[in-house]
Design a protein around this motif. Structure first.
Motif, PDB file in Angstrom:
ATOM      1  N   HIS A 184       4.763  39.298  41.634  1.00 30.92           N
ATOM      2  CA  HIS A 184       4.327  38.422  40.861  1.00 30.92           C
ATOM      3  C   HIS A 184       5.786  37.516  40.234  1.00 30.92           C
ATOM      4  O   HIS A 184       6.062  37.589  39.433  1.00 30.92           O
ATOM      5  N   SER A 288      -1.593  30.473  37.388  1.00 32.54           N
ATOM      6  CA  SER A 288      -0.003  31.062  37.972  1.00 32.54           C
ATOM      7  C   SER A 288       0.527  31.598  39.462  1.00 32.54           C
ATOM      8  O   SER A 288      -0.120  32.425  39.472  1.00 32.54           O
ATOM      9  N   ASN A 345      -5.980  31.972  33.324  1.00 31.51           N
ATOM     10  CA  ASN A 345      -5.713  31.802  34.604  1.00 31.51           C
ATOM     11  C   ASN A 345      -5.794  31.752  35.773  1.00 31.51           C
ATOM     12  O   ASN A 345      -5.639  33.762  35.847  1.00 31.51           O
TER      13      ASN A 345
HETATM   14  N1  DUC Z   1      -1.969  34.195  38.432  1.00 34.80           N
HETATM   15  C1  DUC Z   1      -3.297  33.407  38.822  1.00 34.80           C
HETATM   16  O1  DUC Z   1      -3.402  32.602  38.460  1.00 34.80           O
HETATM   17  N2  DUC Z   1      -4.336  34.462  37.817  1.00 34.80           N
HETATM   18  C2  DUC Z   1      -4.215  36.181  37.379  1.00 34.80           C
HETATM   19  C3  DUC Z   1      -2.793  36.759  38.498  1.00 34.80           C
HETATM   20  C4  DUC Z   1      -2.177  35.480  39.084  1.00 34.80           C
HETATM   21  O2  DUC Z   1      -1.314  36.234  39.007  1.00 34.80           O
END
Ligand code: DUC
Ligand code: ZN
Ligand code: ZN
Length: 475
Positions: A184, A288, A345
């Motif tokens: 991420h 996100s 998120n």
């Molecule tokens: N993004 C999100 O929107 N939610 C959980 C985790 C992530 O990386």
């Protein structure tokens, strides 16, 4: 005698679309051939006019996952039902690792939680720190069938960020033992300092959320992690990529043969940052990285076509309106006082991924049905290490099959979905192309509007990633 025969459909692979029948026995594909009218089978599906795809794999979702004070609207059974209606036959999620946890213990717990699933399932390991006792678990986790390691480059305050030293240590061991880090990629420094500025200027509306995590917030992290992976010699997958500058970093690495892989998700192709302008509903679209613009979406379609992006996933985190709003305060009139820091998120997406790609991708001529198969199944299986058990329609492979009607028109709405929430960010989107039947290891789990699968019937899938995928850019 076959258990199931699918006749008269068009079987789609990355290379071809052929009118051929499929014979299934004991949960596996037994033959692909013209089987004739006298073929003996316990059950026959007539797929005239339909396309038959390798079962869709969703290797990116967050279910039963404590995050920002929320847990999500589904458990692994209800998620697997919703997934199956979206043509998915295998799901993958992550260990719920927090500082101090053994990843192996979290892996075992996750296996137990996921066993409710009606579909086959597998697990990525999440790393949030790298003390020696955790690093020693890496070869064991790979042996246990979990060779993919998720790390967040942000969410420091939530306690799940991997710092640069953690990234480097995990990358080195991934290289040594055959693992694939999944990232991420958002720069915590950029995001956190922007959020501090928003707080200082009391700009906490939904649009400020998006501007606190701009394109370069993502690109900086993609760039840094790409260089780390080149330095360590490991492969890496950037999940939920949203923009061209980030793709360009990956493109340049791929041109040099480096094993740098990219995923995107349907919401970045079809939902845009104008959603944050709505005070009443904008918070439901907080995820996100944030939603971007139509221009960025078209650049993602370019990446899906030219091969820079090799896989799609849903990044499904389905939260009810209640969960999305549970930490917000309201004024005397009961109106929400916007504060993006108080909103979990994540968006729902597992059930709509295939239909949206069929409609916005194939029906609109942006990608071929063969490319869609790569992006939803074949490449996902290769990259995650379960090919050819999953990801293809070939003798000996699991009979995971998604039958679609490319011409059926329908309109997305909360009522059409099975995801346990009463809103749909794509509400009103007109689609061309729909899932007709989903078959998981030879059993029909979805037929039209009916769910025929069973709780607890999914199996854990052990994975092992091919050396060719880990050492050079493979697709
Ligand atoms: N993004 C999100 O929107 N939610 C959980 C985790 C992530 O990386
Ligand atoms: Zn993420
Ligand atoms: Zn995610």
């Amino acid at each position: 005698m076959f258990d199931l025969v699918i006749k008269n459909g068009t079987v789609v692979s990355p290379e071809s679309s052929k009118k051929i029948d499929i014979g299934i026995k004991d949960g596996k594909i037994s033959v692909l051939d013209q089987l004739g009218d006298s073929v003996e089978a316990k059950e026959v599906i007539d797929a005239t006019g339909k396309h038959i795809l390798p079962g869709v794999i969703d290797a990116h979702m967050h279910v039963e996952a404590p995050f920002q004070g929320c847990f999500g609207a589904n458990d692994f059974y209800t998620q697997s039902v919703s997934a199956a209606f979206g043509g998915v036959t295998t799901i993958m999620d992550f260990t719920n690792t927090f500082p101090g946890n053994s990843v192996i213990t979290q892996f075992e717990e996750r296996k137990d939680e996921m066993s409710k699933s009606a579909l086959d399932y597998s697990i990525h390991c999440k790393f949030v720190e790298a003390p020696e006792r955790i690093l020693q678990e890496i070869p064991k986790l790979i042996d246990m069938g979990s060779p993919s390691f998720k790390m967040f480059m942000t969410y420091r305050k939530e306690g799940v960020m991997s710092d640069d030293e953690t990234l480097l240590k995990v990358f080195k061991l991934a290289k040594e033992h055959g693992g694939l880090p999944l990232l991420h990629a958002e720069s915590n420094a950029i995001a956190e300092s922007n959020i501090e500025e928003c707080v200082a200027s009391n700009s906490l509306g939904w649009q400020s959320f998006a501007s606190s995590k701009p394109v370069l917030c993502e690109t900086e992290a993609v760039s840094r992690a790409t260089l780390f992976s080149e330095y360590c010699g490991n492969a890496v997958l950037f999940v939920h990529t949203t923009n061209k500058p980030s793709l360009d970093i990956a493109r340049r690495a791929q041109e040099r043969g480096l094993p740098v892989y990219v995923e995107t998700c349907p919401h970045y192709l079809t939902l845009f940052d104008d959603m944050y302008a709505s005070e009443e509903r904008g918070h439901l679209a907080i995820c996100s990285p944030p939603l971007r613009t139509p221009k960025e979406a078209e650049e993602l379609w370019d990446g899906l076509r030219d091969g820079t992006i090799c896989v799609t996933g849903s990044d499904d985190c389905t939260y009810s309106i209640k969960e999305k709003e549970m930490f917000l305060e309201r004024d005397a009139q009961g109106k929400i006082i916007p504060d993006f820091r108080k909103i979990v998120n994540g968006l729902s997406g597992c059930e709509i991924r295939l239909p949206v790609l069929l409609s916005e991708g194939v029906a609109k001529g942006r990608i071929s049905i063969n490319r869609l198969v790569e992006l939803t199944s074949t490449n996902v299986a290769k990259l995650s290490g379960c090919y050819p058990q999953k990801g293809c329609l070939a003798p000996g492979s699991d009979a995971d099959i998604t039958i679609v009607d490319l011409s059926r028109k329908w309109v997305l709405s909360p009522e059409q979905l099975h995801n346990n929430i009463d809103y749909c960010l794509h509400d009103g989107l007109e689609l061309t192309g729909a899932v007709d039947t989903t078959i998981a290891r030879g059993s029909i789990v979805v037929q039209g509007k009916d769910f025929l699968g069973k709780r607890d019937s999914g199996r854990f899938i052990k994975r092992s990633i091919a050396e060719s995928v880990l050492t050079n850019h493979a697709f």
